[in-house]
Design a protein around this motif. Structure first.
Motif, PDB file in Angstrom:
ATOM      1  N   THR A   1      -4.643   1.251  -9.506  1.00 14.58           N
ATOM      2  CA  THR A   1      -4.790   0.069  -9.142  1.00 14.58           C
ATOM      3  C   THR A   1      -4.560  -1.053 -10.412  1.00 14.58           C
ATOM      4  OG1 THR A   1      -7.194  -0.305  -9.515  1.00 14.58           O
ATOM      5  CG2 THR A   1      -6.683   0.411  -7.417  1.00 14.58           C
TER       6      THR A   1
ATOM      7  N   THR B   1      -7.937  -3.559  -4.631  1.00 16.13           N
ATOM      8  CA  THR B   1      -8.137  -2.302  -4.115  1.00 16.13           C
ATOM      9  C   THR B   1      -6.663  -1.642  -3.666  1.00 16.13           C
ATOM     10  OG1 THR B   1      -8.429  -2.603  -2.025  1.00 16.13           O
ATOM     11  CG2 THR B   1     -10.396  -2.259  -3.517  1.00 16.13           C
ATOM     12  N   ASP B   2      -5.481  -2.373  -4.083  1.00 18.01           N
ATOM     13  CA  ASP B   2      -4.299  -1.924  -3.470  1.00 18.01           C
ATOM     14  C   ASP B   2      -3.935  -0.921  -4.738  1.00 18.01           C
ATOM     15  OD1 ASP B   2      -4.274  -3.187  -1.226  1.00 18.01           O
ATOM     16  OD2 ASP B   2      -3.092  -4.698  -1.750  1.00 18.01           O
ATOM     17  N   SER B   3      -3.063   0.193  -4.413  1.00 19.90           N
ATOM     18  CA  SER B   3      -2.610   1.096  -5.263  1.00 19.90           C
ATOM     19  C   SER B   3      -1.176   0.607  -5.659  1.00 19.90           C
ATOM     20  CB  SER B   3      -2.582   2.335  -4.764  1.00 19.90           C
ATOM     21  OG  SER B   3      -1.827   2.652  -3.625  1.00 19.90           O
TER      22      SER B   3
END
Length: 84
Positions: A68, A32-34
């Motif tokens: 992402t 989920t990290d951009s």
């Protein structure tokens, strides 16, 4: 998940000393990290984050806060380039 993180030119100075000679490192990131979240811990000055590529494809500044990555992706960041 693991990605490859590359900082080019003067941005390489923001990497840990042990990886600076190659300017590349493997990172474990959450799915989920951009892109913005991945870059943030390196404290890059925003005006130096000029060109951002994922697997060689340009990511526009307005997309970096939401885009992402996937397992095995390569994230590369370039500062503004000048020359002549």
């Amino acid at each position: 998940m693991r990605i490859t993180f590359k900082l080019f030119a003067s941005l390489g100075d923001y990497l840990p000393p042990q990886v600076r000679p190659g300017n590349v490192m493997t990172l474990d990131v959450a799915p989920t990290d951009s892109i913005a979240q991945i870059i943030a811990p390196f404290h890059l000055p925003p005006h130096l984050v000029h060109i951002v590529l994922v697997n060689g494809s340009y990511i526009a500044p307005e997309d970096r806060a939401t885009r992402t990555l996937q397992e095995g992706d390569a994230l590369a960041v370039w500062p503004p380039i000048a020359g002549g």
